[in-house]
Design a protein around this motif. Sequence first.
Motif, PDB file in Angstrom:
ATOM      1  N   ASP A   4       0.870  -1.176   0.000  1.00  0.00           N
ATOM      2  CA  ASP A   4       0.000   0.000   0.000  1.00  0.00           C
ATOM      3  C   ASP A   4       0.909   1.229   0.000  1.00  0.00           C
ATOM      4  N   PRO A   5       0.444   2.341  -0.568  1.00  0.00           N
ATOM      5  CA  PRO A   5       1.306   3.531  -0.565  1.00  0.00           C
ATOM      6  C   PRO A   5       1.787   3.919   0.835  1.00  0.00           C
ATOM      7  N   ARG A   6       0.986   3.630   1.853  1.00  0.00           N
ATOM      8  CA  ARG A   6       1.403   4.010   3.205  1.00  0.00           C
ATOM      9  C   ARG A   6       2.549   3.151   3.735  1.00  0.00           C
ATOM     10  N   HIS A   9       6.639   4.931   3.685  1.00  0.00           N
ATOM     11  CA  HIS A   9       7.257   5.663   4.800  1.00  0.00           C
ATOM     12  C   HIS A   9       7.369   4.785   6.041  1.00  0.00           C
ATOM     13  N   LEU A  12      10.571   2.730   5.829  1.00  0.00           N
ATOM     14  CA  LEU A  12      11.767   3.548   6.101  1.00  0.00           C
ATOM     15  C   LEU A  12      11.842   3.932   7.575  1.00  0.00           C
ATOM     16  N   LEU A  40      14.050   0.428  -1.457  1.00  0.00           N
ATOM     17  CA  LEU A  40      12.636   0.807  -1.580  1.00  0.00           C
ATOM     18  C   LEU A  40      12.385   1.423  -2.960  1.00  0.00           C
ATOM     19  N   HIS A  41      13.279   2.306  -3.348  1.00  0.00           N
ATOM     20  CA  HIS A  41      13.153   2.971  -4.646  1.00  0.00           C
ATOM     21  C   HIS A  41      13.227   1.961  -5.793  1.00  0.00           C
ATOM     22  N   TYR A  44       9.767  -0.713  -4.977  1.00  0.00           N
ATOM     23  CA  TYR A  44       8.393  -0.285  -4.686  1.00  0.00           C
ATOM     24  C   TYR A  44       7.568  -0.177  -5.970  1.00  0.00           C
ATOM     25  N   LEU A  46       3.151  -0.462  -6.933  1.00  0.00           N
ATOM     26  CA  LEU A  46       1.788  -0.854  -6.543  1.00  0.00           C
ATOM     27  C   LEU A  46       1.456  -2.202  -7.194  1.00  0.00           C
TER      28      LEU A  46
ATOM     29  N   ALA B   8      13.973  11.227   6.367  1.00  0.00           N
ATOM     30  CA  ALA B   8      13.610  10.489   5.156  1.00  0.00           C
ATOM     31  C   ALA B   8      12.192   9.933   5.267  1.00  0.00           C
ATOM     32  N   HIS B   9      11.928   9.164   6.318  1.00  0.00           N
ATOM     33  CA  HIS B   9      10.588   8.587   6.433  1.00  0.00           C
ATOM     34  C   HIS B   9       9.552   9.646   6.761  1.00  0.00           C
ATOM     35  N   LEU B  12       8.380  11.290   3.515  1.00  0.00           N
ATOM     36  CA  LEU B  12       7.484  10.410   2.746  1.00  0.00           C
ATOM     37  C   LEU B  12       6.125  10.286   3.428  1.00  0.00           C
ATOM     38  N   SER B  13       6.158  10.304   4.751  1.00  0.00           N
ATOM     39  CA  SER B  13       4.919  10.227   5.510  1.00  0.00           C
ATOM     40  C   SER B  13       4.050  11.452   5.219  1.00  0.00           C
ATOM     41  N   HIS B  16       2.438  11.272   1.814  1.00  0.00           N
ATOM     42  CA  HIS B  16       1.281  10.382   1.848  1.00  0.00           C
ATOM     43  C   HIS B  16       0.090  11.066   2.513  1.00  0.00           C
ATOM     44  N   VAL B  29      -2.738   8.774  -5.041  1.00  0.00           N
ATOM     45  CA  VAL B  29      -1.933   8.765  -3.809  1.00  0.00           C
ATOM     46  C   VAL B  29      -0.603   8.067  -4.089  1.00  0.00           C
ATOM     47  N   ASN B  30      -0.695   6.944  -4.782  1.00  0.00           N
ATOM     48  CA  ASN B  30       0.517   6.192  -5.106  1.00  0.00           C
ATOM     49  C   ASN B  30       1.456   6.996  -6.008  1.00  0.00           C
ATOM     50  N   VAL B  33       3.320   9.352  -3.878  1.00  0.00           N
ATOM     51  CA  VAL B  33       4.328   8.669  -3.066  1.00  0.00           C
ATOM     52  C   VAL B  33       5.525   8.258  -3.935  1.00  0.00           C
ATOM     53  N   LEU B  37       9.191   9.578  -3.445  1.00  0.00           N
ATOM     54  CA  LEU B  37      10.248   8.587  -3.215  1.00  0.00           C
ATOM     55  C   LEU B  37      11.383   8.772  -4.216  1.00  0.00           C
ATOM     56  N   HIS B  41      15.084   9.798  -3.186  1.00  0.00           N
ATOM     57  CA  HIS B  41      16.201   8.939  -3.559  1.00  0.00           C
ATOM     58  C   HIS B  41      17.265   9.725  -4.338  1.00  0.00           C
TER      59      HIS B  41
END
Lengths: 289, 289
Positions: A4-6, A9, A12, A40-41, A44, A46, B8-9, B12-13, B16, B29-30, B33, B37, B41
Amino acid sequence: MKIDPRCAHCLLSRVHYQALLLTDDTETVNAAVVAGLDALHRTYRLGEPSARISTAVHRSAYRAMGDRDPYLEKKVFSRELAVELMPLARSLVGDNISAEGFRRAVVAATIGNTLDFGVEGFDVNEQDFEAEFKRLFSQGLDVDDTDRLIPLLDDVVYITDNSGEVLLDTLVLEQVRGMGGRVTLVVRGAPILNDATLEDVEIHGIEAQVDRVLTTGSNAIGVCLDEAPAELVDAFERASLIISKGMANYETMSEYGYRPIAYLLRTKCQTVADDMGLKMDMLVAKLVE
Amino acid sequence: MKIDPRCAHCLLSRVHYQALLLTDDTETVNAAVVAGLDALHRTYRLGEPSARISTAVHRSAYRAMGDRDPYLEKKVFSRELAVELMPLARSLVGDNISAEGFRRAVVAATIGNTLDFGVEGFDVNEQDFEAEFKRLFSQGLDVDDTDRLIPLLDDVVYITDNSGEVLLDTLVLEQVRGMGGRVTLVVRGAPILNDATLEDVEIHGIEAQVDRVLTTGSNAIGVCLDEAPAELVDAFERASLIISKGMANYETMSEYGYRPIAYLLRTKCQTVADDMGLKMDMLVAKLVE
C-alpha cells in the motif's frame, strides 16, 4: 497481501528505528537509511507483494549495518518477559485438553503477538505487560474461528512470528498434540526483525513439544517460498491446517493460496487490517478455507 | 539546518498524508508517493540542507497530483479558526504598545505556529483550540529573547509561516509599527503545504498593517535564496532584524547567516529541536546575533 502507498514511509521508519537499536552513530544509521531507501526505490511498485519489498529493504539495511542483529537485546528481553508471563498464561488457559482449552490457548498465543517491537503505536509496555495480558485475555478474540479449527488439527504446520511470543505458542501446540495432532513448527532461517529463529526453539526447549522443527530457509520477512526448503513446501502441501502467526506471515502466506489456513494475529497496522477486512487492534483467529 | 536520517521517512509520511487530503484515489496517492520517493532517492544525502531535499520531494509529489493544492481546505479552516481566536488573543495581548505588549504579542504569534497540519503529533485540535491557546499563553515562552529584540525593531523583515497563523502575527506587527519600526512582510510565492501566500494577506487585509509585502518568489519550503526576488535578498541584507516564523523558515534561514535574526516557533519536530539545542514542544523566541 500487496503493498500500500502508506507502507513506503512505514518501512523507512522501521529501518531508522532498528538502526538506532543497534547504534547511535549517525553515519551507520544514515547508511542503513540510505540502503533502505535505495532498495525501496528499486522495488516499490503498486501491486507488488508487500513482503517482497520489505525483505529487499530490510536486507539492504542490515547489510549496511554489517549484518549485525539490531533486535538482539529486544529478543533477549522478549524471551525473559515471556518466561515471566507463562505462569499467568498457564493459569488462565488451564491444563484441560478441550475445545475450550484450545480456544483459551489461542487467545493467549494471539495476545503473545503483542510481544513485538518497532510497529508504530504498538511497542510493548515493558512495565506492565501482565496487566495488559489479563485485560486482553478477558476481552478475548475479536474474530474467533477456533471451533472450526478443531476438526482440522491432524497435521498442523505452525508458522511462528516473534521471539518470546513463541513460548506462548506452546500452549496451542500442547492442545493440538493433546488432541492427537502432529505439529511441524516453523521459525525463520536467520535473524530478521525480532522474529523467532532456531535459537528461540533451543532456549525454551520447544523441540521436545513438537514433532518437527523446520525453518523458512532464509531471513526473508514472513515466508518466501522461493527460499524455503523443499520439506517446508511439502509440509504446507500436506498440512491438514496451516496456522500462521502475525502480520508478516499473513502478508506472505496470503499470497500463496494454501488452504485451510488460520491467521492468528493482533492487527497492528492499518494495511493488514484493511486487507483482512478488519479493524485496527483486534485479536484475530481467522480461518480461510 | 542539515538533513537528519529521520527526515527520510518523515518526508514520505507527509507526502502520503497530504495526498490523502486531496483524494482517496489510490492511484493518485501512489503516484504522489512514487514521485516523492523518486525525488528523495535522488536528493537525499547527509550534510545536505533539509529544505533543499524537502522542496524537491514536495514539488515532485505536487506535480504528480497535477499541482493541485492539497491543503486548500485546511487553509480555509485555519483562517476561520484564526479569525475566531483573534478576540481572545487580542484580550490576552492588550492594546498597549510596550515591551510587555510586544512580549505578549510574540507569545500569541508563537502559539499561532501551532496552526499547522501534517506534523506528526501536532495536528491542531480543531475542537478546543481556544482552551489550548489559553493554556499555552499562561505557560508562556520557553525561550524568551523578546527584551533583546526591542532595540532591533527599526526595519523588520517578518517571514510568515502558515495560513491562519499570519493573522496572529499581526499582533506583533502592530507592536513593531507602534514603536516606529518599518515592517516588510514575506509570504510564500506559491502554495506549498499550509503556508501563507498573498491570498492570506488579501483575505485578512494585512497589507494595510505593514509597509511592504514581498514573496519568497516560489513554492520552495521555507526561503530559497536562489529563487527569491532581488528585493527580498536586498531586504534581508538591510534589515535591522529578520523575524523568521516556524520550522521551515528556520531550516532555510539558518543556512544563510543573516544577523540578527529571531526565530519564533514551536518545536514540533525532534530534528529542529536538536538543531536549535532545545527540547520538543517548546514555545521559542530565540535571537541569533
